[in-house]
Design a protein around this motif. Structure first.
Motif, PDB file in Angstrom:
ATOM      1  N   CYS A   1      54.272  42.184  23.042  1.00 37.58           N
ATOM      2  CA  CYS A   1      53.746  41.833  23.925  1.00 37.58           C
ATOM      3  C   CYS A   1      52.895  42.273  25.408  1.00 37.58           C
ATOM      4  O   CYS A   1      54.449  41.746  26.164  1.00 37.58           O
ATOM      5  CB  CYS A   1      52.594  40.631  23.876  1.00 37.58           C
ATOM      6  SG  CYS A   1      52.167  40.363  22.046  1.00 37.58           S
ATOM      7  N   PHE A   2      52.825  42.924  26.026  1.00 42.45           N
ATOM      8  CA  PHE A   2      52.773  43.311  27.551  1.00 42.45           C
ATOM      9  C   PHE A   2      51.052  43.146  27.984  1.00 42.45           C
ATOM     10  O   PHE A   2      50.427  43.519  27.523  1.00 42.45           O
ATOM     11  CB  PHE A   2      53.733  44.302  27.735  1.00 42.45           C
ATOM     12  CG  PHE A   2      53.017  45.763  27.103  1.00 42.45           C
ATOM     13  CD1 PHE A   2      52.336  46.253  27.980  1.00 42.45           C
ATOM     14  CD2 PHE A   2      53.468  45.333  25.757  1.00 42.45           C
ATOM     15  CE1 PHE A   2      51.912  47.187  27.091  1.00 42.45           C
ATOM     16  CE2 PHE A   2      53.039  47.337  25.267  1.00 42.45           C
ATOM     17  CZ  PHE A   2      52.237  47.861  25.727  1.00 42.45           C
ATOM     18  N   THR A   3      51.148  43.242  29.589  1.00 44.97           N
ATOM     19  CA  THR A   3      49.638  42.678  30.271  1.00 44.97           C
ATOM     20  C   THR A   3      50.417  44.432  31.486  1.00 44.97           C
ATOM     21  O   THR A   3      51.210  44.594  31.463  1.00 44.97           O
ATOM     22  CB  THR A   3      50.232  41.605  31.380  1.00 44.97           C
ATOM     23  OG1 THR A   3      50.002  40.409  30.056  1.00 44.97           O
ATOM     24  CG2 THR A   3      49.125  42.220  32.090  1.00 44.97           C
ATOM     25  N   LEU A   4      48.668  45.173  31.019  1.00 42.69           N
ATOM     26  CA  LEU A   4      49.275  46.105  31.923  1.00 42.69           C
ATOM     27  C   LEU A   4      47.895  45.672  33.641  1.00 42.69           C
ATOM     28  O   LEU A   4      47.306  44.891  33.302  1.00 42.69           O
ATOM     29  CB  LEU A   4      48.623  47.522  31.097  1.00 42.69           C
ATOM     30  CG  LEU A   4      48.989  48.233  30.388  1.00 42.69           C
ATOM     31  CD1 LEU A   4      47.794  49.017  29.419  1.00 42.69           C
ATOM     32  CD2 LEU A   4      50.115  48.988  30.872  1.00 42.69           C
ATOM     33  N   PRO A   5      48.809  45.987  34.334  1.00 47.46           N
ATOM     34  CA  PRO A   5      47.833  46.128  36.139  1.00 47.46           C
ATOM     35  C   PRO A   5      46.799  46.488  35.458  1.00 47.46           C
ATOM     36  O   PRO A   5      46.699  47.539  34.691  1.00 47.46           O
ATOM     37  CB  PRO A   5      48.959  46.458  36.800  1.00 47.46           C
ATOM     38  CG  PRO A   5      49.467  47.662  36.325  1.00 47.46           C
ATOM     39  CD  PRO A   5      50.166  46.769  35.112  1.00 47.46           C
ATOM     40  N   THR A   6      45.408  46.496  36.042  1.00 46.64           N
ATOM     41  CA  THR A   6      44.482  46.663  36.500  1.00 46.64           C
ATOM     42  C   THR A   6      44.158  47.283  37.534  1.00 46.64           C
ATOM     43  O   THR A   6      44.398  47.138  38.325  1.00 46.64           O
ATOM     44  CB  THR A   6      43.057  45.393  36.326  1.00 46.64           C
ATOM     45  OG1 THR A   6      43.068  44.545  36.632  1.00 46.64           O
ATOM     46  CG2 THR A   6      43.460  44.818  35.058  1.00 46.64           C
ATOM     47  N   VAL A   7      43.245  48.130  37.641  1.00 44.44           N
ATOM     48  CA  VAL A   7      43.135  49.658  38.852  1.00 44.44           C
ATOM     49  C   VAL A   7      41.177  48.982  39.424  1.00 44.44           C
ATOM     50  O   VAL A   7      40.924  49.657  38.517  1.00 44.44           O
ATOM     51  CB  VAL A   7      43.282  50.945  38.338  1.00 44.44           C
ATOM     52  CG1 VAL A   7      43.306  51.503  39.732  1.00 44.44           C
ATOM     53  CG2 VAL A   7      44.736  51.079  38.207  1.00 44.44           C
ATOM     54  N   ASN A   8      41.111  48.860  40.134  1.00 36.85           N
ATOM     55  CA  ASN A   8      39.748  48.184  41.035  1.00 36.85           C
ATOM     56  C   ASN A   8      39.755  49.892  41.032  1.00 36.85           C
ATOM     57  O   ASN A   8      40.223  50.937  42.425  1.00 36.85           O
ATOM     58  CB  ASN A   8      39.434  47.467  41.700  1.00 36.85           C
ATOM     59  CG  ASN A   8      38.245  46.978  41.885  1.00 36.85           C
ATOM     60  OD1 ASN A   8      37.403  48.449  41.773  1.00 36.85           O
ATOM     61  ND2 ASN A   8      37.845  46.053  43.230  1.00 36.85           N
ATOM     62  N   GLN A   9      38.472  50.800  40.126  1.00 39.93           N
ATOM     63  CA  GLN A   9      37.954  51.869  40.617  1.00 39.93           C
ATOM     64  C   GLN A   9      36.981  52.354  41.456  1.00 39.93           C
ATOM     65  O   GLN A   9      35.728  52.958  41.710  1.00 39.93           O
ATOM     66  CB  GLN A   9      37.622  52.751  39.099  1.00 39.93           C
ATOM     67  CG  GLN A   9      39.546  52.869  38.868  1.00 39.93           C
ATOM     68  CD  GLN A   9      38.636  54.258  37.597  1.00 39.93           C
ATOM     69  OE1 GLN A   9      38.231  54.894  37.511  1.00 39.93           O
ATOM     70  NE2 GLN A   9      40.198  54.119  36.576  1.00 39.93           N
ATOM     71  N   GLY A  10      36.360  50.984  42.148  1.00 39.50           N
ATOM     72  CA  GLY A  10      35.240  50.610  42.790  1.00 39.50           C
ATOM     73  C   GLY A  10      33.992  50.770  42.400  1.00 39.50           C
ATOM     74  O   GLY A  10      33.535  50.723  41.300  1.00 39.50           O
ATOM     75  N   SER A  11      33.416  50.738  42.745  1.00 37.08           N
ATOM     76  CA  SER A  11      31.813  50.131  42.413  1.00 37.08           C
ATOM     77  C   SER A  11      31.186  52.156  42.106  1.00 37.08           C
ATOM     78  O   SER A  11      31.081  53.116  42.380  1.00 37.08           O
ATOM     79  CB  SER A  11      29.987  49.846  43.192  1.00 37.08           C
ATOM     80  OG  SER A  11      30.499  48.708  43.739  1.00 37.08           O
TER      81      SER A  11
END
Length: 65
Positions: free
Chosen positions: A54-64
């Motif tokens: 099990c692992f966690t991927l970072p999230t990327v904020n792509q803006g509004s």
């Protein structure tokens, strides 16, 4: 292993598992990605000699939108 790591690096990839993933204490199962992952865990949930990863991927904020 050094050649494998070098090849991954040439393609900008990471091998993210640095813990045993097999009941014999070896790292046999890998998570390869183009981004480093966090919180990698290997747990023996099943009746297999390989652990679940099990692992966690970072999230990327792509803006509004």
């Amino acid at each position: 292993m050094a050649k494998f790591s070098s090849m991954l690096s040439e393609f900008g990839l990471y091998q993210n598992v640095n813990i045993p993933t097999h009941s014999s204490g070896h790292t046999l199962d890998l998570v390869i990605s183009d981004i480093p992952v966090s919180s990698v865990n290997a747990t023996n949930y099943l009746t297999s000699d390989h652990y679940s990863i099990c692992f966690t991927l970072p999230t990327v904020n792509q803006g509004s939108p």
